[in-house]
Scaffold this active site. Sequence first.
Site, PDB file in Angstrom:
ATOM      1  N   GLU A 281      57.319  16.219  48.937  1.00  0.00           N
ATOM      2  CA  GLU A 281      57.758  16.131  50.342  1.00  0.00           C
ATOM      3  C   GLU A 281      56.601  16.471  51.287  1.00  0.00           C
ATOM      4  OE1 GLU A 281      60.700  19.210  50.481  1.00  0.00           O
ATOM      5  OE2 GLU A 281      62.047  18.210  49.082  1.00  0.00           O
ATOM      6  N   GLY A 283      54.231  16.516  54.488  1.00  0.00           N
ATOM      7  CA  GLY A 283      54.348  16.215  55.917  1.00  0.00           C
ATOM      8  C   GLY A 283      52.976  16.239  56.564  1.00  0.00           C
ATOM      9  N   ARG A 320      51.359  24.997  68.582  1.00  0.00           N
ATOM     10  CA  ARG A 320      50.762  25.672  67.421  1.00  0.00           C
ATOM     11  C   ARG A 320      49.820  26.835  67.798  1.00  0.00           C
ATOM     12  NH1 ARG A 320      48.108  24.001  63.736  1.00  0.00           N
ATOM     13  NH2 ARG A 320      49.340  24.930  62.079  1.00  0.00           N
ATOM     14  N   TYR A 324      51.316  30.218  66.333  1.00  0.00           N
ATOM     15  CA  TYR A 324      50.691  30.671  65.070  1.00  0.00           C
ATOM     16  C   TYR A 324      49.265  31.146  65.267  1.00  0.00           C
ATOM     17  CZ  TYR A 324      54.253  27.289  63.505  1.00  0.00           C
ATOM     18  OH  TYR A 324      55.398  26.550  63.339  1.00  0.00           O
ATOM     19  N   CYS A 350      53.515  28.556  83.022  1.00  0.00           N
ATOM     20  CA  CYS A 350      53.456  29.943  83.516  1.00  0.00           C
ATOM     21  C   CYS A 350      53.676  30.960  82.407  1.00  0.00           C
ATOM     22  CB  CYS A 350      54.467  30.112  84.635  1.00  0.00           C
ATOM     23  SG  CYS A 350      54.086  29.013  85.988  1.00  0.00           S
ATOM     24  N   GLU A 351      52.723  31.087  81.531  1.00  0.00           N
ATOM     25  CA  GLU A 351      52.742  32.055  80.426  1.00  0.00           C
ATOM     26  C   GLU A 351      51.292  32.299  80.046  1.00  0.00           C
ATOM     27  OE1 GLU A 351      55.212  32.986  77.789  1.00  0.00           O
ATOM     28  OE2 GLU A 351      56.893  31.694  78.315  1.00  0.00           O
TER      29      GLU A 351
END
Length: 423
Positions: A281, A283, A320, A324, A350-351
Amino acid sequence: MNNTDSPAFHYVGGELHCESTPLAQIASQWGTPTYVYSRSAILAAYQRYVAALTGRKAMVCYAMKANSNLGVLSLLARAGSGFDIVSGGELARALAAGADPSRIVFSGVGKSAADMRSALQAGIACFNVESAAELDRLDQVARGLQRRAPVSLRINPDVDAKTHPYISTGLRSNKFGIPAAEALAIYRHAASLPGIAVVGIDCHIGSQITSVAPYIEAAERVLDLVDALAAAGIPLRHIDLGGGLGIRYRDETAPAVDELIGALLACMDSRGHGDKTLVLEPGRSIVGNAGVLLSRVEVLKPGVEKNFAVIDAAMNDLLRPALYDAWMDLWPVQPRGGVGRVYDVVGPVCESADWLARERALDIAEGDLLAILSAGAYAMSMASNYNSRGRPAEIIVDGTRAHLVRAREPVAELFSGEALLPP
Ligand code: LLP
């Protein structure tokens, strides 16, 4: 410029191209931010799996959570790929893209009865069941439809994939899978249920894995169970060893696909299970290095402690780095060749978590185009509308042709399902 695994993205005459199409041309035609994928890079990555499995019973099920754009899915479906899905939404997308339902496996820890029903009606290859409760629910749903659901149990082998904790899935502290010690009893129960047909076994230990060893450790534990099941009179047709192969974002050295598959097949052969169908599987390793996020510099903000380059892509488009702490490579589309400055490359959201790259030496000016590399996987598929930002357009390049496979999301669409409160 560390990324050497994206041959589809290269400079020609001082201009970054995808295949034979200048990225600047795409930006002027469709605007930014825009995801750009290379058709040939996606197909080549898929074909590496197919080639490594030649002559064996096998099924490659692309994990579409990595990138579920219909253009990408249709390309892979036509090439013969199966699909790993995790929701009714992914099932609907896969079917809309022309997927063969008999090559679809359904993973995930919380499948709803409605999603089970749709997947049974579609005739998928296998449900990867993650708990005793899910098994009983699936049995009920299948019986209600007078069908038998093909099932693998997903085993949690308690193996450390040595990856980021958020994307490690095979440890016993993770929510995923059934502990190996409980598997035999649950398989026995499964075999007794009229709505269930036991067909295989499954495991997935994590993502962005950069060595073969944890795979082999997990495979050995799965094969121990296959032996125990055979002894208990429960033969299996297929063994699904998940996805997870890492890619190069910066300087990681992940095993080549044929190295990983060679090791897995050797392990199956040595244990006398070479006759079983191997399901994988993958990705990220199919689409990750086949895409970039194309963005334009809005403003440059020289500062006391840091210089900021504010670009028109943000954490809602590419989560990402914020989620992470991921390092993504960043290339100017039309390099100026000077020394420049060191910037934190951030978005307009706004962060303070809204950053895409930190401390990069860049010679850039306002209006310049930048490409964030290795953005084919877990980028657009994780995008949100935070700050009421429409999601980017998506393009697939085929040589000199660029196909719009998703239009930029118009802002009016963001609130089209909402209502004013009655006075
Ligand atoms: N199969 C199952 C059951 C999975 O949970 C996953 C990924 C895959 C296959 C595909 O793994 P891959 O070949 O792509 O590594 N958003 C994170 C990655 C999350 C992966 C979750 N499961 C990231 O951006 O790094």
